[in-house]
Write a protein that holds these residues in place. Structure first.
Motif, PDB file in Angstrom:
ATOM      1  N   PHE A   1       0.814  -1.209   0.000  1.00 20.89           N
ATOM      2  CA  PHE A   1       0.000   0.000   0.000  1.00 20.89           C
ATOM      3  C   PHE A   1       0.853   1.267   0.000  1.00 20.89           C
ATOM      4  CE2 PHE A   1      -3.577  -2.477   0.417  1.00 20.89           C
ATOM      5  CZ  PHE A   1      -3.672  -3.180   1.613  1.00 20.89           C
ATOM      6  N   VAL A   2       0.339   2.303  -0.639  1.00 24.14           N
ATOM      7  CA  VAL A   2       0.844   3.643  -0.361  1.00 24.14           C
ATOM      8  C   VAL A   2       0.471   3.951   1.090  1.00 24.14           C
ATOM      9  CG1 VAL A   2       0.677   6.093  -0.928  1.00 24.14           C
ATOM     10  CG2 VAL A   2       0.528   4.375  -2.748  1.00 24.14           C
ATOM     11  N   MET A   3       1.407   4.498   1.843  1.00 23.38           N
ATOM     12  CA  MET A   3       1.136   4.820   3.242  1.00 23.38           C
ATOM     13  C   MET A   3       1.323   6.307   3.475  1.00 23.38           C
ATOM     14  SD  MET A   3       0.125   2.151   4.790  1.00 23.38           S
ATOM     15  CE  MET A   3       0.193   2.773   6.473  1.00 23.38           C
ATOM     16  N   GLY A   4       0.599   6.806   4.450  1.00 20.99           N
ATOM     17  CA  GLY A   4       0.687   8.220   4.749  1.00 20.99           C
ATOM     18  C   GLY A   4       0.625   8.501   6.228  1.00 20.99           C
ATOM     19  N   TRP A   5       1.060   9.685   6.575  1.00 18.41           N
ATOM     20  CA  TRP A   5       0.905  10.213   7.933  1.00 18.41           C
ATOM     21  C   TRP A   5      -0.151  11.313   7.897  1.00 18.41           C
ATOM     22  CZ3 TRP A   5       2.625   8.537  12.530  1.00 18.41           C
ATOM     23  CH2 TRP A   5       3.679   7.610  12.544  1.00 18.41           C
ATOM     24  N   TYR A   6      -1.024  11.272   8.894  1.00 20.40           N
ATOM     25  CA  TYR A   6      -2.063  12.265   9.078  1.00 20.40           C
ATOM     26  C   TYR A   6      -1.845  12.929  10.438  1.00 20.40           C
ATOM     27  CZ  TYR A   6      -4.939   9.572   5.689  1.00 20.40           C
ATOM     28  OH  TYR A   6      -5.445   8.905   4.591  1.00 20.40           O
ATOM     29  N   ARG A   7      -2.503  14.059  10.624  1.00 23.09           N
ATOM     30  CA  ARG A   7      -2.553  14.649  11.954  1.00 23.09           C
ATOM     31  C   ARG A   7      -3.906  15.337  12.145  1.00 23.09           C
ATOM     32  NH1 ARG A   7       1.921  19.512  11.319  1.00 23.09           N
ATOM     33  NH2 ARG A   7       0.704  20.865   9.922  1.00 23.09           N
ATOM     34  N   GLN A   8      -4.279  15.403  13.410  1.00 20.52           N
ATOM     35  CA  GLN A   8      -5.533  16.051  13.761  1.00 20.52           C
ATOM     36  C   GLN A   8      -5.324  16.898  14.998  1.00 20.52           C
ATOM     37  OE1 GLN A   8      -8.904  13.419  14.358  1.00 20.52           O
ATOM     38  NE2 GLN A   8     -10.334  15.087  13.957  1.00 20.52           N
ATOM     39  N   ALA A   9      -5.446  18.187  14.817  1.00 19.09           N
ATOM     40  CA  ALA A   9      -5.345  19.129  15.929  1.00 19.09           C
ATOM     41  C   ALA A   9      -6.735  19.326  16.530  1.00 19.09           C
ATOM     42  CB  ALA A   9      -4.785  20.456  15.431  1.00 19.09           C
ATOM     43  N   PRO A  10      -6.808  19.728  17.794  1.00 16.55           N
ATOM     44  CA  PRO A  10      -8.112  19.938  18.431  1.00 16.55           C
ATOM     45  C   PRO A  10      -8.982  20.893  17.632  1.00 16.55           C
ATOM     46  CG  PRO A  10      -6.372  20.025  20.057  1.00 16.55           C
ATOM     47  CD  PRO A  10      -5.690  19.969  18.720  1.00 16.55           C
ATOM     48  N   GLY A  11     -10.220  20.470  17.376  1.00 14.53           N
ATOM     49  CA  GLY A  11     -11.156  21.305  16.647  1.00 14.53           C
ATOM     50  C   GLY A  11     -10.999  21.279  15.143  1.00 14.53           C
ATOM     51  N   ASN A  12      -9.988  20.551  14.671  1.00 13.71           N
ATOM     52  CA  ASN A  12      -9.734  20.492  13.226  1.00 13.71           C
ATOM     53  C   ASN A  12     -10.018  19.095  12.679  1.00 13.71           C
ATOM     54  OD1 ASN A  12      -8.866  23.111  13.447  1.00 13.71           O
ATOM     55  ND2 ASN A  12      -6.703  22.655  13.086  1.00 13.71           N
ATOM     56  N   GLU A  13     -10.191  19.033  11.382  1.00 13.12           N
ATOM     57  CA  GLU A  13     -10.334  17.738  10.743  1.00 13.12           C
ATOM     58  C   GLU A  13      -8.957  17.090  10.580  1.00 13.12           C
ATOM     59  OE1 GLU A  13     -14.337  18.566   8.053  1.00 13.12           O
ATOM     60  OE2 GLU A  13     -12.445  18.056   7.089  1.00 13.12           O
ATOM     61  N   ARG A  14      -8.985  15.785  10.459  1.00 13.98           N
ATOM     62  CA  ARG A  14      -7.751  15.055  10.209  1.00 13.98           C
ATOM     63  C   ARG A  14      -7.235  15.411   8.817  1.00 13.98           C
ATOM     64  NH1 ARG A  14      -8.623   8.922  11.270  1.00 13.98           N
ATOM     65  NH2 ARG A  14      -8.820   9.697  13.397  1.00 13.98           N
ATOM     66  N   GLU A  15      -5.939  15.709   8.721  1.00 13.95           N
ATOM     67  CA  GLU A  15      -5.360  16.072   7.435  1.00 13.95           C
ATOM     68  C   GLU A  15      -4.172  15.171   7.105  1.00 13.95           C
ATOM     69  OE1 GLU A  15      -3.777  20.067   7.368  1.00 13.95           O
ATOM     70  OE2 GLU A  15      -2.499  19.741   9.127  1.00 13.95           O
ATOM     71  N   LEU A  16      -4.048  14.894   5.826  1.00 11.84           N
ATOM     72  CA  LEU A  16      -2.946  14.077   5.333  1.00 11.84           C
ATOM     73  C   LEU A  16      -1.740  14.980   5.116  1.00 11.84           C
ATOM     74  CD1 LEU A  16      -2.046  11.283   4.190  1.00 11.84           C
ATOM     75  CD2 LEU A  16      -2.836  12.108   1.958  1.00 11.84           C
ATOM     76  N   ILE A  17      -0.601  14.633   5.703  1.00 11.25           N
ATOM     77  CA  ILE A  17       0.555  15.519   5.610  1.00 11.25           C
ATOM     78  C   ILE A  17       1.703  14.935   4.790  1.00 11.25           C
ATOM     79  CG2 ILE A  17       0.008  16.742   7.737  1.00 11.25           C
ATOM     80  CD1 ILE A  17       2.182  15.084   9.127  1.00 11.25           C
ATOM     81  N   ALA A  18       1.748  13.654   4.614  1.00  8.94           N
ATOM     82  CA  ALA A  18       2.845  13.054   3.847  1.00  8.94           C
ATOM     83  C   ALA A  18       2.447  11.656   3.390  1.00  8.94           C
ATOM     84  CB  ALA A  18       4.117  12.977   4.687  1.00  8.94           C
ATOM     85  N   THR A  19       2.914  11.282   2.213  1.00  9.70           N
ATOM     86  CA  THR A  19       2.685   9.929   1.719  1.00  9.70           C
ATOM     87  C   THR A  19       3.964   9.373   1.112  1.00  9.70           C
ATOM     88  OG1 THR A  19       1.958  10.725  -0.453  1.00  9.70           O
ATOM     89  CG2 THR A  19       0.244  10.319   1.191  1.00  9.70           C
ATOM     90  N   VAL A  20       4.084   8.058   1.155  1.00  8.61           N
ATOM     91  CA  VAL A  20       5.202   7.370   0.503  1.00  8.61           C
ATOM     92  C   VAL A  20       4.645   6.149  -0.213  1.00  8.61           C
ATOM     93  CG1 VAL A  20       5.776   6.135   2.662  1.00  8.61           C
ATOM     94  CG2 VAL A  20       7.477   6.313   0.821  1.00  8.61           C
ATOM     95  N   SER A  21       4.983   6.020  -1.477  1.00  9.90           N
ATOM     96  CA  SER A  21       4.479   4.900  -2.262  1.00  9.90           C
ATOM     97  C   SER A  21       5.353   3.666  -2.041  1.00  9.90           C
ATOM     98  CB  SER A  21       4.451   5.259  -3.743  1.00  9.90           C
ATOM     99  OG  SER A  21       5.768   5.326  -4.255  1.00  9.90           O
TER     100      SER A  21
END
Length: 114
Positions: A31-51
């Protein structure tokens, strides 16, 4: 596949952390894998991916400061975070690109103090 992120903590602005994400059950090597982050009050966002063949993408806000990598033999994905800023404070997760086809783990908390 159950994902487990680790390596978070409290760090001062300008500091560094390395996060790890491992999988139990089955491998995510195909799989392509990624890192996400979610700050309080915010939606989860994708910040980096590696194929699977090493092609990498970053969100502009982390480009030049964060480095994603993967070790297929260890079934682990890493995120090296340098020059951390208070706005990087969030819970960090790994998964495949949206919507995230694997079972979400609990994530790891990163807190950056100013």
């Amino acid at each position: 596949v159950q994902l487990q992120a680790s390596g978070g903590g409290l760090v001062q602005a300008g500091g560094s952390l390395t996060l790890s994400c491992s999988a139990s059950g089955n491998s995510f090597s195909r799989f392509v894998m990624g890192w996400y982050r979610q700050a309080p009050g915010n939606e989860r966002e994708l910040i980096a991916t590696v194929s699977t063949d090493g092609y990498i993408n970053y969100l502009d806000s982390v480009k030049g400061r964060f480095t994603i990598s993967r070790d297929t033999a260890k079934n682990t994905v890493y995120l090296r975070m340098n020059s951390l800023k208070p706005e990087d404070t969030a819970v960090y997760y790994c998964n495949t690109p949206p919507p995230g086809r694997l079972s979400w783990g609990q994530g790891t908390q990163v807190t950056v103090s100013s």
